[in-house]
Design a protein around this motif. Sequence first.
Motif, PDB file in Angstrom:
ATOM      1  N   PRO A 198       0.790  -1.238   0.000  1.00 10.68           N
ATOM      2  CA  PRO A 198       0.000   0.000   0.000  1.00 10.68           C
ATOM      3  C   PRO A 198       0.819   1.282   0.000  1.00 10.68           C
ATOM      4  N   ALA A 199       2.086   1.237   0.392  1.00  9.60           N
ATOM      5  CA  ALA A 199       2.892   2.450   0.489  1.00  9.60           C
ATOM      6  C   ALA A 199       3.571   2.760  -0.842  1.00  9.60           C
ATOM      7  N   GLY A 200       3.628   4.041  -1.176  1.00  9.02           N
ATOM      8  CA  GLY A 200       4.290   4.438  -2.407  1.00  9.02           C
ATOM      9  C   GLY A 200       5.768   4.136  -2.398  1.00  9.02           C
ATOM     10  N   ALA A 201       6.407   4.334  -1.249  1.00  8.06           N
ATOM     11  CA  ALA A 201       7.830   4.008  -1.084  1.00  8.06           C
ATOM     12  C   ALA A 201       7.938   2.890  -0.052  1.00  8.06           C
ATOM     13  N   SER A 202       8.469   1.755  -0.465  1.00  9.10           N
ATOM     14  CA  SER A 202       8.565   0.606   0.434  1.00  9.10           C
ATOM     15  C   SER A 202       9.707  -0.289  -0.010  1.00  9.10           C
ATOM     16  N   LEU A 203      10.143  -1.155   0.884  1.00 12.14           N
ATOM     17  CA  LEU A 203      11.164  -2.135   0.532  1.00 12.14           C
ATOM     18  C   LEU A 203      10.647  -3.073  -0.553  1.00 12.14           C
ATOM     19  N   THR A 204       9.369  -3.429  -0.472  1.00 13.29           N
ATOM     20  CA  THR A 204       8.767  -4.287  -1.494  1.00 13.29           C
ATOM     21  C   THR A 204       8.939  -3.683  -2.884  1.00 13.29           C
ATOM     22  N   ARG A 205       8.614  -2.407  -3.024  1.00 17.84           N
ATOM     23  CA  ARG A 205       8.737  -1.745  -4.319  1.00 17.84           C
ATOM     24  C   ARG A 205      10.199  -1.609  -4.740  1.00 17.84           C
ATOM     25  N   ALA A 206      11.083  -1.335  -3.771  1.00 22.00           N
ATOM     26  CA  ALA A 206      12.505  -1.217  -4.100  1.00 22.00           C
ATOM     27  C   ALA A 206      13.051  -2.540  -4.641  1.00 22.00           C
ATOM     28  N   ILE A 207      12.638  -3.658  -4.043  1.00 21.46           N
ATOM     29  CA  ILE A 207      13.077  -4.970  -4.512  1.00 21.46           C
ATOM     30  C   ILE A 207      12.526  -5.246  -5.907  1.00 21.46           C
ATOM     31  N   ALA A 208      11.243  -4.963  -6.104  1.00 23.39           N
ATOM     32  CA  ALA A 208      10.634  -5.195  -7.418  1.00 23.39           C
ATOM     33  C   ALA A 208      11.331  -4.371  -8.495  1.00 23.39           C
ATOM     34  N   THR A 209      11.632  -3.125  -8.188  1.00 20.78           N
ATOM     35  CA  THR A 209      12.310  -2.259  -9.155  1.00 20.78           C
ATOM     36  C   THR A 209      13.699  -2.779  -9.484  1.00 20.78           C
ATOM     37  N   THR A 210      14.425  -3.228  -8.469  1.00 15.85           N
ATOM     38  CA  THR A 210      15.777  -3.747  -8.682  1.00 15.85           C
ATOM     39  C   THR A 210      15.744  -5.012  -9.537  1.00 15.85           C
ATOM     40  N   ILE A 211      14.777  -5.871  -9.303  1.00 20.61           N
ATOM     41  CA  ILE A 211      14.635  -7.089 -10.119  1.00 20.61           C
ATOM     42  C   ILE A 211      14.345  -6.727 -11.570  1.00 20.61           C
ATOM     43  N   MET A 212      13.460  -5.773 -11.788  1.00 17.03           N
ATOM     44  CA  MET A 212      13.132  -5.370 -13.155  1.00 17.03           C
ATOM     45  C   MET A 212      14.334  -4.748 -13.862  1.00 17.03           C
ATOM     46  N   GLN A 213      15.084  -3.908 -13.158  1.00 20.65           N
ATOM     47  CA  GLN A 213      16.272  -3.304 -13.748  1.00 20.65           C
ATOM     48  C   GLN A 213      17.296  -4.373 -14.123  1.00 20.65           C
ATOM     49  N   ALA A 214      17.488  -5.340 -13.230  1.00 22.97           N
ATOM     50  CA  ALA A 214      18.436  -6.420 -13.506  1.00 22.97           C
ATOM     51  C   ALA A 214      17.985  -7.250 -14.699  1.00 22.97           C
ATOM     52  N   ALA A 215      16.681  -7.512 -14.785  1.00 25.63           N
ATOM     53  CA  ALA A 215      16.143  -8.285 -15.906  1.00 25.63           C
ATOM     54  C   ALA A 215      16.374  -7.566 -17.228  1.00 25.63           C
ATOM     55  N   GLU A 216      16.139  -6.262 -17.226  1.00 24.95           N
ATOM     56  CA  GLU A 216      16.325  -5.489 -18.460  1.00 24.95           C
ATOM     57  C   GLU A 216      17.795  -5.434 -18.874  1.00 24.95           C
ATOM     58  N   ILE A 217      18.701  -5.319 -17.891  1.00 17.56           N
ATOM     59  CA  ILE A 217      20.135  -5.357 -18.181  1.00 17.56           C
ATOM     60  C   ILE A 217      20.515  -6.673 -18.850  1.00 17.56           C
ATOM     61  N   ASN A 218      19.841  -7.746 -18.444  1.00 16.48           N
ATOM     62  CA  ASN A 218      20.136  -9.076 -18.985  1.00 16.48           C
ATOM     63  C   ASN A 218      19.282  -9.433 -20.202  1.00 16.48           C
ATOM     64  N   GLY A 219      18.647  -8.431 -20.812  1.00 20.55           N
ATOM     65  CA  GLY A 219      17.964  -8.656 -22.076  1.00 20.55           C
ATOM     66  C   GLY A 219      16.574  -9.244 -21.986  1.00 20.55           C
ATOM     67  N   CYS A 220      15.966  -9.213 -20.814  1.00 21.53           N
ATOM     68  CA  CYS A 220      14.615  -9.739 -20.657  1.00 21.53           C
ATOM     69  C   CYS A 220      13.581  -8.637 -20.887  1.00 21.53           C
ATOM     70  N   GLY A 221      12.437  -9.009 -21.410  1.00 21.64           N
ATOM     71  CA  GLY A 221      11.319  -8.086 -21.472  1.00 21.64           C
ATOM     72  C   GLY A 221      10.595  -8.087 -20.141  1.00 21.64           C
ATOM     73  N   THR A 222      10.158  -6.926 -19.682  1.00 21.40           N
ATOM     74  CA  THR A 222       9.524  -6.846 -18.368  1.00 21.40           C
ATOM     75  C   THR A 222       8.195  -6.109 -18.434  1.00 21.40           C
ATOM     76  N   GLU A 223       7.331  -6.471 -17.507  1.00 22.98           N
ATOM     77  CA  GLU A 223       6.069  -5.769 -17.299  1.00 22.98           C
ATOM     78  C   GLU A 223       5.784  -5.823 -15.805  1.00 22.98           C
ATOM     79  N   VAL A 224       5.199  -4.767 -15.266  1.00 24.48           N
ATOM     80  CA  VAL A 224       4.873  -4.742 -13.843  1.00 24.48           C
ATOM     81  C   VAL A 224       3.371  -4.644 -13.665  1.00 24.48           C
ATOM     82  N   ALA A 225       2.855  -5.388 -12.702  1.00 21.84           N
ATOM     83  CA  ALA A 225       1.466  -5.288 -12.277  1.00 21.84           C
ATOM     84  C   ALA A 225       1.478  -4.826 -10.829  1.00 21.84           C
TER      85      ALA A 225
END
Length: 211
Positions: A27-54
């Motif tokens: 529910p929080a705009g800034a949270s550890l959950t969101r920070a982890i999700a963002t880091t995973i997406m950034q890492a995926a994109e660096i490694n050539g994966c397509g990403t989408e967030v829900a």
Amino acid sequence: MSIPPPHDPGNHGFDAEPRILVVTAHPAGASLTRAIATTIMQAAEINGCGTEVADLVAEGFDPVFGPADHAAFALGGVTPEDVRTEQRRIDRSDHLVLVYPVYWWAMPALLKGWIDRVFIAGWAFDEDADGDIAKRLDRLSISLVAVAGATRATYDRRGYREAMRVQIETGIFDFCGAPVVSSQLVTPDRMAEPSALDDIARTTLAQIVAR
């Protein structure tokens, strides 16, 4: 963020770039959950994966299994359009990553409601007249990142970690045939490590690339 490894273009087993759907429910705009999700997406994109967030909170997903859901389940009615939208998101993905806070030793009601409404008979599995189950999501792999408030020692002492494995990994995803390729419990003691965010992303991505 530093990340790199696990890029291995010769070992993907994919005809095209793997596509990853990251689902969050905090529910929080800034949270550890969101920070982890963002880091995973950034890492995926660096490694050539397509990403989408829900982001189920930001998108206002309704988690209530209501009359229309019940009619579709019990009477063969039309699947609600918001559910079909989520199913189409998963259909165009190779990997599903759930990043969520632990509430009362389980996933939040919003995320559980998303699963209740989306992972339904006729799409996630089939059941015949004899009660035999045909699993339909064997092409989809799952990564779980549960963000905890208690220490790992508490989870181990009380058996909460094993209870979560049985309920979520076996009870939901194995039932549908979707293999859980990584399952991480992120506790405060783990987050005390300076490289924790990158390590979580690297562990998640390593299992995706390995497939």
